[in-house]
Design an enzyme around this catalytic site. Structure first.
Site, PDB file in Angstrom:
ATOM      1  N   HIS A   1       0.837  -1.216   0.000  1.00  0.00           N
ATOM      2  CA  HIS A   1       0.000   0.000   0.000  1.00  0.00           C
ATOM      3  C   HIS A   1       0.866   1.258   0.000  1.00  0.00           C
ATOM      4  O   HIS A   1       0.396   2.335   0.377  1.00  0.00           O
ATOM      5  CB  HIS A   1      -0.951   0.026   1.206  1.00  0.00           C
ATOM      6  CG  HIS A   1      -1.635  -1.274   1.462  1.00  0.00           C
ATOM      7  ND1 HIS A   1      -2.798  -1.654   0.826  1.00  0.00           N
ATOM      8  CD2 HIS A   1      -1.307  -2.314   2.275  1.00  0.00           C
ATOM      9  CE1 HIS A   1      -3.165  -2.862   1.247  1.00  0.00           C
ATOM     10  NE2 HIS A   1      -2.269  -3.281   2.117  1.00  0.00           N
TER      11      HIS A   1
ATOM     12  N   SER B   1      15.415  19.784 -15.465  1.00  0.00           N
ATOM     13  CA  SER B   1      14.334  20.769 -15.483  1.00  0.00           C
ATOM     14  C   SER B   1      14.875  22.082 -16.021  1.00  0.00           C
ATOM     15  O   SER B   1      15.993  22.484 -15.691  1.00  0.00           O
ATOM     16  CB  SER B   1      13.763  20.971 -14.070  1.00  0.00           C
ATOM     17  OG  SER B   1      12.936  22.115 -14.004  1.00  0.00           O
TER      18      SER B   1
END
Length: 483
Positions: A158, A288
Site C-alpha cells: 500500500h 528541469s
C-alpha cells in the site's frame, strides 16, 4: 533538397517513427517492406502454380523475381488515385516493369492474398525483432538482481513501510513478469499461421477452377506457397480474411508487455523519489528548465507514457473482430493499418528504453540503510519481546513497556520530525538490561529478509537463465538512445 525537407516539416509524422523506434522495426512496417512482400507473394504464387502445371514460364517468374525491389511508388500512387484500389494499383505497377509476366500476376488471387499474408509475415518478423530485445532486458535485470540479492531494503505494501525484502528480490518480481511476457511472445510468434491461398471468400473456388476441379492440387498450392513464405502451417478455414481474433491475440501479448513495463518503471519512479534507486542520468542531461538540481526519471516516464498507449491499442482489434460481418467487411482496413504497426513500434520503443535504464540503474545503499533504521526498530519489537521472555521476563509486562516507548518514539518522528529513537529509549530503560548485548544482532537487517537471497538465486538459476539460453549471442548488444 531544402524544399523536400520543408515539406516534411509541414506534415505530421508519427513520433513513434521519427523520434523513438529502431530502424529495423520502422523498416519492418514501411511501405517498401510491405510492397516488396506483395511482389514476393505474387512471384511465389506463380512459381507454385507453375510447379503444379499451369502454363506459366520460368522466364515470367524470373522477370518477377528480378523486379521485387524495382517499385515505382509515384506510379503506384497515381494508379491508386485513379483506381481507388491499392492492390490493383500495385498489380498494374508491377506489370508495367514485368511485361512478360503481366498476364499471370495475381492469377486467381484476391486482395487479401497479398494484404493479409503480408500482415502475418510482418507481425511474425516483428516478434523476431522484439524477442531478443526482451531477452536482453531480462538479462540485464538478472545481473542487477544477482548483484543486489543480499542488500536489505524496506518493503512496501500500500506504499506503506512493510517487512524488509532485498533489492535483488524486488527486481525478481519485475523479471518474473517479463519472463511471462517472453513466453507469451514466443508462443504467439510460433502460433501465427499463414492465411495462404484461399480466394475471395475463403472457398478456394477460383483455384479449383484454375486446376479443373483437382482438389489435391489446390491443397498443394496452399501448402507450397505457405512453405515458400516461411510458415509451417496455414489456417485451414478463412473468410476473405484470416480471423481478426488473431489480431486480438497478437495485441493482447503486446498490451500485457506494456502493463509489465509500466509497473516496473512506476516502481523505479517511486524509488527515485525516495532516492534509493535512479535510472541513468547523462553528464550533460538537464532535469528541469527551471530547477537545475532536478534529476527527473524521464526514461521511466517515457516508458510509462508509451506503455499506456500500447495497452489502449488492444481495444482496436477487439472491436474490429466483433463487427466483421459474415465473410468480411472493409471497416477493418484503416484501423488495422494504424493499430498493428503502432503496437509493434511502441513495444520496440519501450524495450529499447527499458534496456537502457536497466544497463545503468544506480543504487544508493546508504539512503536505503537510513530508511531501514527509521522503520526497523518498530518491526524489531517482537524480536525484543521474545528475547526478554527467553531471559526470564514477562511477555505482557514487556509488551506494555515497548508499547509506551514505541508511542513516544513515534511522536518524535511524526510530531517533531525527528529520527526514530526507540532503540535509544530501550537502551536507557533498566528493564531491558538483560538483553542489551543482543540488541545489535536483533536489529541486523539481514535477519529480517527471510529467504529473499535464496529465492533470488533459485529463481534465476531454475527459471530465468534457461529461458535466456536460446538468445545467447543476441543478448550482448548494447542500446544507445538518441533522445
Amino acid at each position: 533538397m531544402a524544399a523536400q525537407e520543408d515539406d516534411e516539416l509541414n506534415r505530421y509524422r508519427s513520433p513513434l517513427v521519427s523520434r523513438y523506434a529502431s530502424r529495423d522495426m520502422a523498416f519492418n512496417f514501411s511501405e517498401r517492406r510491405k510492397h516488396r512482400a506483395w511482389r514476393a507473394l505474387w512471384a511465389q504464387l506463380a512459381r507454385a502454380q507453375r510447379i503444379l502445371g499451369l502454363p506459366i514460364t520460368e522466364e515470367q517468374i524470373q522477370e518477377m523475381e528480378l523486379n521485387l525491389d524495382n517499385i515505382d511508388f509515384k506510379m503506384a500512387a497515381e494508379e491508386e488515385k485513379k483506381l481507388r484500389h491499392d492492390v490493383m494499383a500495385h498489380v498494374h505497377t508491377f506489370a508495367h516493369c514485368c511485361p512478360k509476366a503481366a498476364p499471370i500476376i495475381h492469377l486467381g488471387a484476391t486482395s487479401c492474398y497479398v494484404g493479409d499474408n503480408t500482415d502475418l509475415i510482418v507481425m511474425r518478423d516483428g516478434f523476431d525483432l522484439l524477442l531478443p530485445k526482451l531477452a536482453r532486458v531480462i538479462s540485464r535485470l538478472a545481473e542487477f538482481a544477482e548483484k543486489y540479492a543480499d542488500l536489505p531494503t524496506l518493503g512496501f505494501t500500500h506504499y506503506q513501510p512493510a517487512q524488509l525484502t532485498t533489492v535483488g528480490k524486488r527486481c525478481c518480481l519485475w523479471i518474473q513478469d517479463l519472463c511471462m511476457d517472453l513466453g507469451n511472445l514466443e508462443r504467439m510468434r510460433n502460433e501465427l499461421r499463414f492465411r495462404g491461398v484461399k480466394g475471395t471468400t475463403g472457398t478456394q473456388a477460383s483455384f479449383l477452377q484454375l486446376f479443373e476441379g483437382d482438389h489435391d492440387k489446390v491443397e498443394e498450392l496452399d501448402r507450397l506457397v505457405t512453405e515458400m513464405a516461411g510458415f509451417k502451417r496455414s489456417y485451414l478455414v478463412t473468410g476473405q480474411t484470416y480471423s481478426r481474433k488473431v489480431d486480438i491475440e497478437v495485441m493482447s501479448v503486446l498490451a500485457s508487455l506494456g502493463a509489465s513495463v509500466h509497473k516496473i518503471c512506476t516502481d523505479i519512479r517511486l524509488l527515485a523519489n525516495l532516492k534509493e534507486i535512479e535510472e541513468p542520468f547523462e553528464k550533460e542531461q538537464i532535469g528541469s528548465s527551471a530547477m537545475p538540481y532536478k534529476r527527473n526519471p524521464m526514461r521511466s516516464e517515457r516508458c510509462c507514457s508509451l506503455s499506456r498507449h500500447l495497452m489502449t491499442l488492444l481495444m482496436d482489434p477487439l472491436q474490429t473482430a466483433a463487427v466483421q460481418w459474415l465473410e468480411r467487411t472493409l471497416d477493418d482496413s484503416a484501423n488495422r493499418r494504424i493499430c498493428l504497426a503502432e503496437g509493434f513500434l511502441t513495444a520496440d520503443i519501450i524495450l529499447s528504453t527499458l534496456q537502457n535504464i536497466s544497463e545503468g540503474l544506480v543504487v544508493y545503499p546508504k539512503v536505503i540503510e537510513r530508511r531501514i533504521r527509521q522503520e526497523l526498530p518498530f518491526m524489531a519489537t517482537e524480536n525484543v519481546i521474545m528475547a526478554m521472555v527467553k531471559s526470564g521476563g514477562n511477555r505482557q509486562d514487556c509488551h506494555e513497556r515497548i508499547r509506551v516507548l514505541s508511542q513516544e518514539a513515534a511522536a518524535v518522528v511524526k510530531q517533531e520530525g525527528g529520527d526514530n529513537d526507540l532503540i535509544a529509549r530501550i537502551r536507557a530503560d533498566p528493564y531491558f538490561a538483560p538483553i542489551l548485548g543482543q540488541l545489535d544482532s536483533l536489529l541486523d537487517p539481514k535477519s529480517f529478509t527471510g529467504r529473499a537471497p535464496q529465492q533470488v538465486t533459485r529463481f534465476l538459476k531454475e527459471e530465468v537463465f534457461p529461458m535466456l539460453t536460446p538468445y545467447q549471442g543476441k543478448i550482448d548488444v548494447k542500446v544507445e538512445l538518441e533522445l
